[in-house]
Design a protein around this motif. Structure first.
Motif, short mmCIF file in Angstrom:
data_model
loop_
_atom_site.label_atom_id
_atom_site.label_comp_id
_atom_site.label_asym_id
_atom_site.label_seq_id
_atom_site.Cartn_x
_atom_site.Cartn_y
_atom_site.Cartn_z
N UNK A 36 69.43 -99.98 -31.05
CA UNK A 36 68.27 -100.35 -30.26
C UNK A 36 67.82 -101.78 -30.54
N UNK A 162 63.41 -104.05 -23.96
CA UNK A 162 64.34 -102.96 -24.31
C UNK A 162 64.79 -103.00 -25.76
N UNK A 164 64.01 -101.71 -28.98
CA UNK A 164 63.20 -100.64 -29.58
C UNK A 164 64.15 -99.75 -30.39
N UNK A 166 66.48 -97.04 -31.33
CA UNK A 166 67.09 -96.25 -30.26
C UNK A 166 66.63 -94.80 -30.25
N UNK A 167 66.31 -94.25 -31.41
CA UNK A 167 65.83 -92.86 -31.42
C UNK A 167 64.51 -92.72 -30.67
N UNK A 169 63.28 -94.91 -28.47
CA UNK A 169 63.44 -95.28 -27.06
C UNK A 169 64.07 -94.13 -26.27
N UNK A 170 65.00 -93.41 -26.89
CA UNK A 170 65.61 -92.28 -26.18
C UNK A 170 64.58 -91.20 -25.89
N UNK A 172 61.40 -91.78 -25.47
CA UNK A 172 60.58 -92.33 -24.40
C UNK A 172 61.30 -92.19 -23.05
N UNK A 173 62.59 -92.47 -23.04
CA UNK A 173 63.37 -92.30 -21.82
C UNK A 173 63.30 -90.85 -21.34
#
Lengths: 294, 418
Positions: A36, A162, A164, A166-167, A169-170, A172-173
């Protein structure tokens, strides 16, 4: 999963410097390896960074809103003693809240948004891994400067770029696409609630996990992790509700997951959608109270 | 609601089920569901052998299951539900179990004429929808929500087009969400989609879409509006048209947009827009102050604001009046054209206009008891439970479906006797 294991291994790499940064901004840190951060900055261009920073800080019109706190700060260090990162790193001044602003927002403003992808990565490490937005520093500041708000705006810039963890952000996605924290399908959510009722009523006679009960007193909104990986939490909640005689329900529609990871990374739009989803279900089911885990 | 004129509007009272007897007969009774015409009442019940079945007006179905859920009557008073046994799900229409089985079923929806049924399906690890005896040929990684077209022939869901790895943020950025109509994907994909619905001629589908990290708009038949916004809420179609309106957030605030262009002034919030039946007016919930709520009609807010909530507006059949549930100082009531009722309640349901648009009635709750309220006046009788009332076609009578002293009654009451 292979990618995640590789990341865990690389985290052990010892102290590094960021050679691309100005000397005064170089700080010693253990390297944080996260796709991320490391992979996302490869997608950035100087133009995109500049445009994003200037859009958030609106430097032509409202820079004073960000600049004034920075200029008001007298570096008294009261905020430092409020910060658990500062204290737990042997009072290393680079961990002080004021320093974190100096190393992030200050430079963004000073350089009018013309900063490098490497600088953005350093900002991400500071804003996401050296501050947990606890607000203690803001409480300690004799001028009442809201340092946390400022770090939060750094997070907003990073979210828009973008960059962030990755855990997070995922998750959040997932909330953006499904209003659940962990990509839980509508079928799996309802099926899980029904399955847990099947299991639990063997032990507790007539125990129910009521779905879509209009007019119930309470709507319970768990964390997404509870039906996904910690189902015993759901069972315990059901037992408490039943033993206490509470008239409760859970919705079948999206808007049952009370996690708001979007709030932490300043994805304000998804944050609003998560909250609206909870309220919409409460109003649709005509419940009087919303009960959240935590 | 179909077939109103064929309902029994003459019999003043029918005692159709003694729920107290049900309670003695069964280990457990789930939520009671009456038919639209009130002639039947059903519930999922748990029998002595710890199996589930259904009970309609006291008659128990002999088939039993591990689970039964999503009870619903169609206009022909046939009971629909989903049943689970032997590790598979079937749907049921009036005790007839489908031959086709699924791994999960949800979002049971009647077609607008009430004659067809649609629902979402899970088959293996793939998801889709089913309507009128036919499942989608294409299934997807995920399918969420179900919209049924007004002609009752099509379904649409928001779907995930590609499987992504765990914690794969880059696959998400490839835009893997879109709408599938009858299992056919739109040409364009988005970061996220929500709020799917059909136009009144069933020819078009609209949804809210996320196009960039913080950029949102509306897409119609897969094509995004040119105008992009900070955030949008669910769109709706103008009746008899392919025009779409949606609340959108601009740098100046929230407003209403049609086909991508703002058409109202700005508010702190705009949501739950509705078209009048004649398609000439738009009403929506707005926040003219932060955080206070009211209803705006064609962009003009009522003169009164409520400090806790205003719910989706309801137009009168003649399109001239607007009513809404509102909450002020922790008490609920109804406001009609900006005038709230004097009586306040612990809870109140959506307002219902008489067919001639003259009166408004609502179901309300106070101290755990239920009442009918007509034009702000609380009805004489209180109930243990009460379902949404229905006006007779001439508007002179009201069908009341209620529980009174543990018994289910179907009552027909003249408006002036409430």
């Amino acid at each position: 999963m292979a990618e995640v294991k590789a990341v865990e291994k690389e985290v052990k790499i010892e102290e590094v410097l960021e050679p691309s940064l100005d000397k005064e901004l170089r700080i010693k840190r253990k390297k944080v390896v996260d796709p991320g951060f490391d992979e996302t900055i490869k997608r950035l261009t100087p133009e995109k960074i500049e445009k994003t920073i200037n859009a958030v800080l609106n430097l032509r019109k409202t820079a004073a809103r960000f600049l004034a706190p920075l200029e008001t700060c007298i570096h008294c260090a009261l905020c430092s003693d409020a910060c658990q990162y500062y204290i737990s790193h042997d009072k290393d001044p680079t961990y002080s809240p004021a320093s974190k602003l100096r190393l992030t927002l200050w430079e963004m403003i000073r350089r009018k948004g013309k900063v490098s992808p490497e600088f953005i990565k350093q900002c991400a490490r500071i804003a996401f891994t050296e501050c947990n937005i606890c607000h203690r520093c803001s409480m300690y500041c004799p001028f009442g400067l809201d340092i946390t708000y400022q770090i939060g705006m750094v997070r907003r810039i990073l979210f828009l770029l973008g960059v962030v963890p990755h855990n997070i952000l995922d998750q959040d996605n997932s909330q953006s696409a499904t209003l659940t924290q962990l990509w839980i399908s509508q079928a799996d959510w309802i099926d899980t609630i029904q399955w847990l009722e099947d299991e639990t009523r063997l032990e507790y006679k007539n125990l129910r996990l009521p779905i879509e009960k209009e007019g119930a007193e309470v709507m319970w909104a768990p964390l997404g992790t509870e039906p996904k990986i910690a189902t015993y939490h759901v069972v315990r909640t059901a037992i408490i509700m039943n033993v206490a005689g509470i008239d409760w329900t859970v919705p079948s529609r999206d808007g049952w997951d009370s996690v708001n990871m979007a709030m932490f990374i300043r994805d304000f739009e998804t944050m609003q959608r998560v909250v609206l989803g909870l309220y919409e279900n409460c109003l649709r089911l005509k419940v009087k109270r919303l009960v959240l885990t935590e | 609601m179909t077939g109103l004129s064929n309902w029994d509007w003459d019999t003043k009272e029918k005692l159709l089920a003694d729920i107290n007897e049900w309670k003695e007969k069964f280990v457990n009774i789930r939520e009671l569901i009456p038919s639209d015409d009130g002639e039947k009442i059903a519930a999922v019940v748990l029998t002595e052998d710890k199996r589930f079945t259904t009970c309609i007006n006291g008659e128990v179905w002999e088939e039993t299951f591990d689970r039964v859920w999503s009870l619903k009557f169609n206009p022909d008073n046939q009971l629909l539900c989903f049943v689970y046994r032997n590790f598979e799900w079937n749907f049921v229409v009036e005790h007839e179990i489908s031959e086709e089985a699924f791994d999960y079923l949800w979002n049971l929806t009647l077609t607008p004429d009430g004659k067809g049924i649609a629902f979402n399906i899970k088959v293996g690890e793939e998801y889709g929808a089913y309507i009128n005896g036919k499942r989608w040929e294409n299934l997807f990684v995920d399918a969420r929500d179900l919209a049924v077209s007004p002609d009752g022939k099509k379904t649409a869901s928001r779907v995930q087009t590609k499987r992504k790895g765990a914690v794969d943020i880059f696959a998400f950025w490839e835009k893997i969400w879109t709408i599938a109509v009858d299992g056919n994907l739109w040409d364009n994909t988005f970061l996220a989609v929500w709020g799917v619905l059909f136009s009144s001629d069933s020819a078009h589908v609209a949804t809210a879409v996320r196009t960039e990290q913080a950029q949102y708009t509306i897409a119609v038949d897969g094509k995004a509006w040119e105008g992009k916004f900070g955030l949008v809420w669910d769109p709706i179609f103008k009746p008899g048209s392919s025009d779409v309106i949606a609340p959108v957030r601009t740098p100046k605030g929230w407003t209403m947009a049609m086909n991508g262009k703002p058409i109202w002034g700005n508010f702190y919030q705009v949501l739950h827009q509705k078209y009048s039946p004649d398609g000439q007016k738009i009403a929506a919930v707005v926040a003219p102050q932060f955080p206070k709520w009211t209803i705006a009609v064609d962009g003009t807010p009522w003169n009164i604001i409520f400090n806790e909530a205003a719910l989706a507006p309801v137009f009168s059949p003649d399109s001239k009046k607007v009513a809404a549930v509102v909450k002020d100082n922790n008490r609920w009531t109804i406001a009609v054209d900006g005038s709230p009722w004097m009586e306040k309640f612990d809870n109140i349901w959506d307002p219902i206009f008489t067919p001639d648009s003259d009166k408004v009635v609502a179901k309300a709750e106070r101290n755990g008891r239920y009442f009918l309220v007509i034009d702000g006046k609380v009805g004489k009788q209180e109930f243990e439970h009460l379902w949404t009332p229905v006006f007779s076609p001439d508007g002179g009578k009201l069908l009341i479906r209620c529980i009174d002293k543990g018994k289910y009654y179907r009552r027909v009451v003249a408006i002036d006797e409430i």
